[in-house]
Design a protein around this motif. Structure first.
Motif, PDB file in Angstrom:
ATOM      1  N   ILE A 181      -4.042   5.550   4.233  1.00  0.00           N
ATOM      2  CA  ILE A 181      -3.669   4.771   3.050  1.00  0.00           C
ATOM      3  C   ILE A 181      -4.816   3.857   2.632  1.00  0.00           C
ATOM      4  CG2 ILE A 181      -2.088   2.996   2.196  1.00  0.00           C
ATOM      5  CD1 ILE A 181       0.058   4.267   3.932  1.00  0.00           C
ATOM      6  N   TYR A 182      -5.531   3.298   3.596  1.00  0.00           N
ATOM      7  CA  TYR A 182      -6.661   2.442   3.267  1.00  0.00           C
ATOM      8  C   TYR A 182      -7.752   3.215   2.520  1.00  0.00           C
ATOM      9  CZ  TYR A 182     -10.785  -0.457   3.751  1.00  0.00           C
ATOM     10  OH  TYR A 182     -11.911  -1.169   3.475  1.00  0.00           O
ATOM     11  N   ASN A 183      -8.041   4.428   2.960  1.00  0.00           N
ATOM     12  CA  ASN A 183      -9.133   5.210   2.381  1.00  0.00           C
ATOM     13  C   ASN A 183      -8.755   5.953   1.101  1.00  0.00           C
ATOM     14  OD1 ASN A 183     -11.129   4.562   4.238  1.00  0.00           O
ATOM     15  ND2 ASN A 183     -10.405   6.106   5.677  1.00  0.00           N
ATOM     16  N   LYS A 184      -7.470   6.069   0.786  1.00  0.00           N
ATOM     17  CA  LYS A 184      -7.020   6.879  -0.350  1.00  0.00           C
ATOM     18  C   LYS A 184      -7.641   6.459  -1.688  1.00  0.00           C
ATOM     19  CE  LYS A 184      -4.302  10.355  -0.440  1.00  0.00           C
ATOM     20  NZ  LYS A 184      -4.860  11.666  -0.225  1.00  0.00           N
ATOM     21  N   PRO A 185      -7.737   5.176  -2.046  1.00  0.00           N
ATOM     22  CA  PRO A 185      -8.306   4.848  -3.354  1.00  0.00           C
ATOM     23  C   PRO A 185      -9.803   5.112  -3.460  1.00  0.00           C
ATOM     24  CG  PRO A 185      -7.326   2.892  -2.356  1.00  0.00           C
ATOM     25  CD  PRO A 185      -7.196   4.006  -1.386  1.00  0.00           C
ATOM     26  N   LYS A 221      -4.882   7.771  -8.226  1.00  0.00           N
ATOM     27  CA  LYS A 221      -4.739   6.600  -9.067  1.00  0.00           C
ATOM     28  C   LYS A 221      -3.598   5.685  -8.632  1.00  0.00           C
ATOM     29  CE  LYS A 221      -5.312   5.662 -13.892  1.00  0.00           C
ATOM     30  NZ  LYS A 221      -5.341   6.168 -15.238  1.00  0.00           N
ATOM     31  N   PHE A 222      -2.585   6.241  -7.992  1.00  0.00           N
ATOM     32  CA  PHE A 222      -1.411   5.449  -7.597  1.00  0.00           C
ATOM     33  C   PHE A 222      -1.795   4.279  -6.713  1.00  0.00           C
ATOM     34  CE2 PHE A 222       2.046   4.543  -4.637  1.00  0.00           C
ATOM     35  CZ  PHE A 222       3.059   4.219  -5.520  1.00  0.00           C
ATOM     36  N   TRP A 223      -2.620   4.516  -5.697  1.00  0.00           N
ATOM     37  CA  TRP A 223      -2.968   3.460  -4.749  1.00  0.00           C
ATOM     38  C   TRP A 223      -3.914   2.440  -5.350  1.00  0.00           C
ATOM     39  CZ3 TRP A 223       0.290   2.815  -1.150  1.00  0.00           C
ATOM     40  CH2 TRP A 223       0.960   3.882  -0.574  1.00  0.00           C
ATOM     41  N   LYS A 224      -4.680   2.810  -6.383  1.00  0.00           N
ATOM     42  CA  LYS A 224      -5.528   1.838  -7.064  1.00  0.00           C
ATOM     43  C   LYS A 224      -4.705   0.893  -7.920  1.00  0.00           C
ATOM     44  CE  LYS A 224      -9.797   4.449  -7.252  1.00  0.00           C
ATOM     45  NZ  LYS A 224     -10.819   5.051  -8.108  1.00  0.00           N
ATOM     46  N   GLU A 225      -3.595   1.388  -8.474  1.00  0.00           N
ATOM     47  CA  GLU A 225      -2.761   0.574  -9.349  1.00  0.00           C
ATOM     48  C   GLU A 225      -1.769  -0.302  -8.588  1.00  0.00           C
ATOM     49  OE1 GLU A 225      -0.912   3.397 -11.891  1.00  0.00           O
ATOM     50  OE2 GLU A 225      -2.765   3.815 -13.001  1.00  0.00           O
ATOM     51  N   HIS A 226      -1.356   0.093  -7.420  1.00  0.00           N
ATOM     52  CA  HIS A 226      -0.356  -0.639  -6.645  1.00  0.00           C
ATOM     53  C   HIS A 226      -1.001  -1.237  -5.391  1.00  0.00           C
ATOM     54  CE1 HIS A 226       1.910   2.258  -9.074  1.00  0.00           C
ATOM     55  NE2 HIS A 226       2.817   1.303  -9.139  1.00  0.00           N
ATOM     56  N   VAL A 227      -1.809  -2.237  -5.604  1.00  0.00           N
ATOM     57  CA  VAL A 227      -2.565  -2.838  -4.493  1.00  0.00           C
ATOM     58  C   VAL A 227      -1.640  -3.569  -3.522  1.00  0.00           C
ATOM     59  CG1 VAL A 227      -4.394  -4.478  -3.916  1.00  0.00           C
ATOM     60  CG2 VAL A 227      -4.614  -3.039  -5.934  1.00  0.00           C
ATOM     61  N   GLY A 228      -0.650  -4.276  -4.037  1.00  0.00           N
ATOM     62  CA  GLY A 228       0.273  -5.010  -3.163  1.00  0.00           C
ATOM     63  C   GLY A 228       1.041  -4.084  -2.233  1.00  0.00           C
ATOM     64  N   LEU A 229       1.525  -2.981  -2.778  1.00  0.00           N
ATOM     65  CA  LEU A 229       2.235  -1.992  -1.961  1.00  0.00           C
ATOM     66  C   LEU A 229       1.305  -1.398  -0.914  1.00  0.00           C
ATOM     67  CD1 LEU A 229       4.759  -0.241  -1.454  1.00  0.00           C
ATOM     68  CD2 LEU A 229       3.849   1.330  -3.159  1.00  0.00           C
ATOM     69  N   ARG A 230       0.068  -1.143  -1.296  1.00  0.00           N
ATOM     70  CA  ARG A 230      -0.906  -0.583  -0.363  1.00  0.00           C
ATOM     71  C   ARG A 230      -1.184  -1.548   0.787  1.00  0.00           C
ATOM     72  NH1 ARG A 230      -7.002   0.258  -2.010  1.00  0.00           N
ATOM     73  NH2 ARG A 230      -7.216  -1.571  -0.777  1.00  0.00           N
ATOM     74  N   ILE A 231      -1.379  -2.810   0.466  1.00  0.00           N
ATOM     75  CA  ILE A 231      -1.681  -3.801   1.510  1.00  0.00           C
ATOM     76  C   ILE A 231      -0.502  -3.958   2.466  1.00  0.00           C
ATOM     77  CG2 ILE A 231      -2.100  -6.257   1.906  1.00  0.00           C
ATOM     78  CD1 ILE A 231      -3.844  -6.201  -0.612  1.00  0.00           C
TER      79      ILE A 231
END
Length: 67
Positions: free
Chosen positions: A55-59, A2-12
């Motif tokens: 990181i791209y595939n995690k969500p 869920k972390f990477w779905k909620e923090h899209v800016g950090l992921r990008i």
């Protein structure tokens, strides 16, 4: 996860940084033909590129379906 779905800016931004630095290390190591340091740089760049893909595939991974 869920972390990477909620923090899209950090992921990008982390994908972008890992990709650019990884690609730079691979190209820089490729320029050092015949040197062991060049091989080490290319391997480090490959690890960073794989981390960007992770990181791209995690969500998109499904927590119910595991192999």
């Amino acid at each position: 996860m869920k972390f990477w779905k909620e923090h899209v800016g950090l992921r990008i931004w982390s994908i972008l940084v890992f990709f650019v630095v990884g690609l730079g290390l691979v190209i820089g190591g490729w320029m050092m033909t015949g040197k062991l340091l060049g091989l080490g740089l290319m391997i480090a760049g490959l690890v960073l590129l794989l981390a960007a893909i992770l990181i791209y595939n995690k969500p998109f991974e499904d927590s119910k379906r595991r192999l």
